[in-house]
Design a protein around this motif. Structure first.
Motif, PDB file in Angstrom:
ATOM      1  N   ASN A   1     -18.482  -5.400   8.718  1.00  0.00           N
ATOM      2  CA  ASN A   1     -18.108  -6.073   9.969  1.00  0.00           C
ATOM      3  C   ASN A   1     -18.938  -5.499  11.113  1.00  0.00           C
ATOM      4  N   PRO A   2     -19.134  -6.265  12.168  1.00  0.00           N
ATOM      5  CA  PRO A   2     -20.093  -5.856  13.208  1.00  0.00           C
ATOM      6  C   PRO A   2     -19.693  -4.629  13.994  1.00  0.00           C
ATOM      7  N   LEU A   3     -18.427  -4.228  13.943  1.00  0.00           N
ATOM      8  CA  LEU A   3     -17.977  -3.057  14.682  1.00  0.00           C
ATOM      9  C   LEU A   3     -17.914  -1.803  13.824  1.00  0.00           C
ATOM     10  N   GLY A   4     -17.996  -1.946  12.510  1.00  0.00           N
ATOM     11  CA  GLY A   4     -17.890  -0.788  11.629  1.00  0.00           C
ATOM     12  C   GLY A   4     -16.506  -0.188  11.609  1.00  0.00           C
ATOM     13  N   VAL A   5     -15.483  -0.991  11.951  1.00  0.00           N
ATOM     14  CA  VAL A   5     -14.111  -0.497  12.045  1.00  0.00           C
ATOM     15  C   VAL A   5     -13.352  -0.786  10.747  1.00  0.00           C
ATOM     16  N   LYS A   6     -12.228  -0.065  10.563  1.00  0.00           N
ATOM     17  CA  LYS A   6     -11.456  -0.227   9.324  1.00  0.00           C
ATOM     18  C   LYS A   6      -9.986  -0.562   9.547  1.00  0.00           C
ATOM     19  N   GLY A   7      -9.398  -0.214  10.680  1.00  0.00           N
ATOM     20  CA  GLY A   7      -7.970  -0.440  10.889  1.00  0.00           C
ATOM     21  C   GLY A   7      -7.188   0.844  10.747  1.00  0.00           C
ATOM     22  N   CYS A   8      -6.123   0.978  11.574  1.00  0.00           N
ATOM     23  CA  CYS A   8      -5.396   2.251  11.592  1.00  0.00           C
ATOM     24  C   CYS A   8      -3.882   2.104  11.676  1.00  0.00           C
ATOM     25  N   GLY A   9      -3.372   0.904  11.840  1.00  0.00           N
ATOM     26  CA  GLY A   9      -1.970   0.735  12.204  1.00  0.00           C
ATOM     27  C   GLY A   9      -0.961   1.139  11.152  1.00  0.00           C
ATOM     28  N   GLU A  10      -1.338   1.102   9.874  1.00  0.00           N
ATOM     29  CA  GLU A  10      -0.366   1.354   8.822  1.00  0.00           C
ATOM     30  C   GLU A  10      -0.536   2.707   8.135  1.00  0.00           C
ATOM     31  N   ALA A  11      -1.617   3.394   8.440  1.00  0.00           N
ATOM     32  CA  ALA A  11      -1.975   4.611   7.693  1.00  0.00           C
ATOM     33  C   ALA A  11      -0.848   5.633   7.656  1.00  0.00           C
ATOM     34  N   GLY A  12      -0.248   5.924   8.802  1.00  0.00           N
ATOM     35  CA  GLY A  12       0.782   6.945   8.852  1.00  0.00           C
ATOM     36  C   GLY A  12       1.962   6.649   7.950  1.00  0.00           C
ATOM     37  N   ALA A  13       2.349   5.365   7.887  1.00  0.00           N
ATOM     38  CA  ALA A  13       3.484   4.970   7.047  1.00  0.00           C
ATOM     39  C   ALA A  13       3.122   4.990   5.568  1.00  0.00           C
ATOM     40  N   ILE A  14       1.839   4.899   5.254  1.00  0.00           N
ATOM     41  CA  ILE A  14       1.386   4.909   3.867  1.00  0.00           C
ATOM     42  C   ILE A  14       1.275   6.338   3.341  1.00  0.00           C
ATOM     43  N   GLY A  15       0.653   7.201   4.112  1.00  0.00           N
ATOM     44  CA  GLY A  15       0.328   8.539   3.624  1.00  0.00           C
ATOM     45  C   GLY A  15       1.437   9.562   3.721  1.00  0.00           C
TER      46      GLY A  15
ATOM     47  N   ARG B   1       0.822  -1.216   0.000  1.00  0.00           N
ATOM     48  CA  ARG B   1       0.000   0.000   0.000  1.00  0.00           C
ATOM     49  C   ARG B   1       0.855   1.266   0.000  1.00  0.00           C
ATOM     50  N   PRO B   2       1.954   1.346   0.794  1.00  0.00           N
ATOM     51  CA  PRO B   2       2.807   2.543   0.695  1.00  0.00           C
ATOM     52  C   PRO B   2       3.424   2.695  -0.685  1.00  0.00           C
ATOM     53  N   GLU B   3       3.812   1.559  -1.304  1.00  0.00           N
ATOM     54  CA  GLU B   3       4.409   1.631  -2.627  1.00  0.00           C
ATOM     55  C   GLU B   3       3.401   2.159  -3.639  1.00  0.00           C
ATOM     56  N   ALA B   4       2.167   1.651  -3.590  1.00  0.00           N
ATOM     57  CA  ALA B   4       1.131   2.112  -4.516  1.00  0.00           C
ATOM     58  C   ALA B   4       0.812   3.587  -4.297  1.00  0.00           C
ATOM     59  N   THR B   5       0.650   3.983  -3.051  1.00  0.00           N
ATOM     60  CA  THR B   5       0.313   5.371  -2.740  1.00  0.00           C
ATOM     61  C   THR B   5       1.429   6.318  -3.161  1.00  0.00           C
ATOM     62  N   TYR B   6       2.663   5.920  -2.913  1.00  0.00           N
ATOM     63  CA  TYR B   6       3.787   6.790  -3.272  1.00  0.00           C
ATOM     64  C   TYR B   6       3.838   7.019  -4.783  1.00  0.00           C
ATOM     65  N   GLN B   7       3.704   5.952  -5.547  1.00  0.00           N
ATOM     66  CA  GLN B   7       3.705   6.093  -7.003  1.00  0.00           C
ATOM     67  C   GLN B   7       2.588   7.029  -7.465  1.00  0.00           C
ATOM     68  N   LEU B   8       1.379   6.720  -7.006  1.00  0.00           N
ATOM     69  CA  LEU B   8       0.202   7.429  -7.501  1.00  0.00           C
ATOM     70  C   LEU B   8       0.201   8.895  -7.072  1.00  0.00           C
ATOM     71  N   GLU B   9       0.511   9.148  -5.815  1.00  0.00           N
ATOM     72  CA  GLU B   9       0.412  10.516  -5.310  1.00  0.00           C
ATOM     73  C   GLU B   9       1.557  11.408  -5.773  1.00  0.00           C
ATOM     74  N   ARG B  10       2.700  10.825  -6.042  1.00  0.00           N
ATOM     75  CA  ARG B  10       3.748  11.622  -6.687  1.00  0.00           C
ATOM     76  C   ARG B  10       3.339  11.949  -8.127  1.00  0.00           C
ATOM     77  N   LEU B  11       2.723  10.963  -8.803  1.00  0.00           N
ATOM     78  CA  LEU B  11       2.302  11.180 -10.184  1.00  0.00           C
ATOM     79  C   LEU B  11       1.219  12.255 -10.270  1.00  0.00           C
TER      80      LEU B  11
END
Length: 806
Positions: free
Chosen positions: A735-749, A376-386
């Motif tokens: 999913n029953p909690l409506g959650v998405k996950g947060c652990g990697e976001a900072g390193a991706i964005g 995900r960081p690799e994809a985001t870096y390519q796309l957002e630099r482009l």
């Protein structure tokens, strides 16, 4: 008002009490009766024929118990890869054997050749120095593009080439994508490198093997993010140990970031050797060993192109990536540049046509696998630099261009085979603009210029896929294991609960946040709930923690198990209250009959379950324990918008981050404080990659950045005080909690935000070079600022690659 407990409360992390008082129980803290120590003799060359290993002198040295070489492991299995990728021609990837100890050849610096087991670690080290190894050095191949050229030295002689696979996705899109580029009003092209990283968790890897001859049970204590998967891979595919005779324990783990997901040679060795000598065998990695034996991350070289129409709408995207596998296939390595990268190339945008090509390549380097974000960081870096480069070439505002092309209707099926269920990318961008005080930026820029500095502003968006699922889909994509999660909830007679989860905590705060979920459901205090994880003898099954799956998948399994507990408890309560089960309500830890004042406390119901004097025995059995397995129907899709302001010294090339803002959508939030901490940690790692970190090899395969003298980790002084917001919440729908996950976001964005800001600062100083590769170290920035043109500047940046500290 903030909540005092349960879902949505910033409950203090209960595990921090033992961590901060020195009472954590890490693998290296474990010492066993009769314990021995192992030291691995590792290759100091990258590629060579292993002619002989003479251990005779070493075997006679004091304290030496036994010395093992590759010949001792000829009868055992290969270290397995957990994911098979099929290439664009329908052929399976090339998959070489990965021996526990080198046999026949060495293929990277750091590969273990021999292992000395001795009474003490110093004796094992001394003896290892006495081993005589004869290696006929062969030409090494490090550069990926060189590795796939005709006549390149082969890393594995039994393979047809160094190309692991040539993957195209979605292959049927390719013709339409090429046609869209022919008809485009504008095309932006960018070539970039996603620099190789070393994860460097605070706790190095440790493995302790033990064998009980009386019951033939093996135990491995290890620093792992998923002990059940280690049990499966090592037991079934390497050592041939039945799962009921193999226990894997991962106690407190001091950080993982992906590098502790994988099954490593040292784990198999210690387990094997413990039986061979009938004594416990312990290995603790040194930091120097970690640099040459822990799986590395990233290492992609990419050409990416965007086609736009006359109105600046994105019409097509295509990428061509070389992804380094290193010398062997690590556990999840083949999936990272394919299914975790290619499927995210749509990003936040409604680009109708996308084609992704990935060539995975073997080189004489340490194996490369998932590292925080994984694809995900690799994809985001390519796309957002482009996208930023598109905006600059077109002369339009980069935020406006993004907004114009945002996906706005959900669910949205992307052209790369995933479906986003919810999101609101304009909302996170609105929040970001509010947080960054953009109206005051020009004044801040002028203040920097008055000091002789340049100031730049960079922005980007991201979306990621978390909680990889469902199992039937990933099985078709090549996963060799299910990606569900399990939980067992055991209620004690006095009302306390033990929740056994297959997820594993290595810093995320599971013992706190998981307890909050169950406490909310029942209405009891969080202190009444104990979370158990990391021991295959206590938890029936599990798939571990990675890919921000813990709360979305592991938490959902806990919800399902707790729902079963509540359903059974309601049956007992209805009997005690002499009311219909359908009229029973559970609130604030008590069961009541709807519309009446009749109630019975949670503890009275749980006591009745185990002391069934007044109990509906005809309907249900005594006891209160339930297990649930949860297999998601889709990924979850966290998203966000990040902004970075930098100050650049044109005289030295030094970049300082002055401001950083992160607006994230993580769906429903369990513990806001823990979420903020996870984002902070991810931002530090992403900024570290953008500014400082770089794993560099020379042409002979020697690692130039093999210690903290040469590998630059971010310090507190390198980082600003972040402005973090996660109030934009579009709950996950499946999913029953409506959650998405947060652990990697900072390193991706964060990496593209930093690089975009640096390039903006350089432009304000009259240098428009188009792109600069990470890390944007002082040496690279200075070279770029002083280059005669963009080509010269890029060449200077490349020359500085091996010395990220400049």
């Amino acid at each position: 008002m903030p909540k005092d407990g349960g879902i949505g409360a910033s409950s203090k992390r209960r595990e921090d009490v033992r961590f901060l008082t020195g009472n954590g129980n890490y693998t290296d803290d474990i010492n066993m009766r009769g314990q021995t120590y192992v030291h691995f003799l590792r290759s100091d060359i990258a590629h060579g024929t292993l002619n002989s290993v003479d251990t005779s002198a070493a075997a006679a040295m004091p304290g030496v118990i036994q010395i093992f070489t590759g010949t001792d492991f000829e009868a055992v299995g290969s270290i397995p890869c957990g994911w098979q990728v099929t290439d664009k021609h329908g052929e399976p990837m090339q998959e070489p054997r990965h021996p526990v100890l080198a046999h026949g050849k060495v293929r990277h610096v750091g590969e273990p050749i021999a292992a000395v087991v001795a009474e003490s670690l110093s004796q094992a080290r001394d003896a290892a120095e006495a081993i005589e190894v004869d290696i006929a050095e062969l030409p090494a191949v490090v550069d990926m593009k060189d590795a796939v050229k005709e006549g390149a030295p082969k890393v594995h002689d039994d393979l047809t080439s160094n190309l692991c696979y040539d993957w195209g996705f979605v292959e049927e899109n390719k013709g339409a994508v090429d046609e869209a580029f022919k008809n485009a009003a504008h095309v932006t092209t960018l070539e970039l490198t996603n620099n190789r990283l070393v994860a460097n968790p605070m706790e190095p890897r440790v493995a302790i093997g033990d064998y009980n001859r009386s019951d033939e049970e093996h135990t491995l204590y290890t620093t792992s993010q998923n002990p059940h998967v280690i049990r499966l891979l090592m037991g079934a595919f390497v050592l041939g140990i039945p799962e009921h005779k193999l226990r894997v324990v991962a106690p407190d783990v001091g950080g993982g970031f992906g590098t502790k997901i994988f099954h490593y040679q040292e784990e198999a060795f210690c387990t094997f050797a413990a039986k061979a000598i009938n004594r416990p065998v312990k290995w603790t990695s040194t930091r120097s060993e970690a640099f040459i034996s822990d799986a590395h991350g990233r290492d992609h070289v990419t050409k990416i192109e965007m086609a736009l129409d006359a109105d600046n709408n994105f019409t097509a995207l295509r990428t061509d990536t070389y992804a380094n596998m290193g010398a062997y296939l690590s556990t999840f390595a083949p999936s990272v540049p394919t299914w975790l990268h290619g499927t995210l190339m749509a990003g936040n945008y409604k680009t109708p046509l996308i084609y992704v090509n990935v060539k995975a390549v073997f080189t004489n380097t340490v194996p490369v696998d998932a590292y925080r974000g994984a694809g995900r960081p690799e994809a985001t870096y390519q796309l957002e630099r482009l996208v930023d480069k598109c905006a600059h070439e077109l002369g339009v505002d980069p935020i406006a261009l993004r907004r114009q092309n945002f996906i706005t209707e959900f669910p949205y099926a992307t052209p790369v085979a995933v479906e986003y269920d919810t999101g609101d990318y304009n909302a996170t961008m609105d929040k970001l603009e509010e947080m960054t005080d953009m109206s005051g930026f020009e004044a801040r820029r002028k203040a920097s210029e008055a000091k002789g500095k340049l100031r730049g502003f960079g922005v980007n968006c991201y979306i990621e896929a978390c909680g990889i699922a469902p199992s039937n889909l990933v099985g078709q994509l090549g996963a060799r294991a299910g990606l569900y999660e399990s939980a067992t909830v055991r209620v004690n007679a006095t009302g306390g609960l033990v929740v056994m989860t297959g997820s594993h905590s290595h810093g995320q705060g599971h013992e706190t946040s998981f307890a909050q979920v169950v406490a909310e459901m029942i209405g009891i205090d969080e202190s009444m709930i104990d979370i158990v994880h990391g021991d295959t003898s206590k938890v029936p099954m599990g798939m571990g923690t990675y890919g921000s799956r813990s709360i979305a998948v592991g938490g959902s399994a806990m919800v399902r198990a707790t729902e079963k507990i509540i359903a059974k408890a309601k049956k007992i309560a209805s009997h005690l209250l002499e009311a219909s089960e359908g009229d029973i309500e559970l609130k604030d830890g008590a069961f009541s009959v709807a519309g009446t004042d009749k109630s019975v406390a949670w503890g009275d119901v749980t006591l009745a379950a185990y002391v069934p004097h007044n109990y509906p025995l005809d309907d249900i059995e005594p006891g209160l324990e339930e297990t649930a397995f949860y297999d998601p129907s889709n990924f979850t899709y966290p998203s966000g918008a990040y902004a970075c302001e930098v100050e650049l010294d044109p005289e030295t090339g030094q970049v300082t981050i002055e401001r950083f803002a992160a607006a994230d959508d993580f769906g429903n939030i369990i513990n806001p404080m823990i979420v903020t901490g996870q984002v902070h940690g991810g931002l530090a790692q992403g900024i570290g990659q953008a500014l400082l970190e770089n794993c560099a090899y020379d042409e002979d395969g020697q690692l130039l950045s093999a210690s903290y003298m040469d590998y630059a980790m971010p310090r507190a002084s390198d980082l600003p005080m972040y402005d973090v917001d996660h109030s934009c919440q579009t709950p996950c729908t499946h999913n029953p909690l409506g959650v998405k996950g947060c652990g990697e976001a900072g390193a991706i964005g964060s990496p593209p935000a930093v690089v975009n800001a640096v390039l903006d600062a350089m432009r304000s100083g009259g240098k428009d070079i188009g792109h600069i590769d990470m890390p944007v170290s002082p040496a690279r920035v200075w070279a770029a600022m002083n280059g005669t043109d963009g080509t010269a500047a890029h060449a200077g940046a490349t020359a500085a690659n091996a010395k990220p500290n400049g």
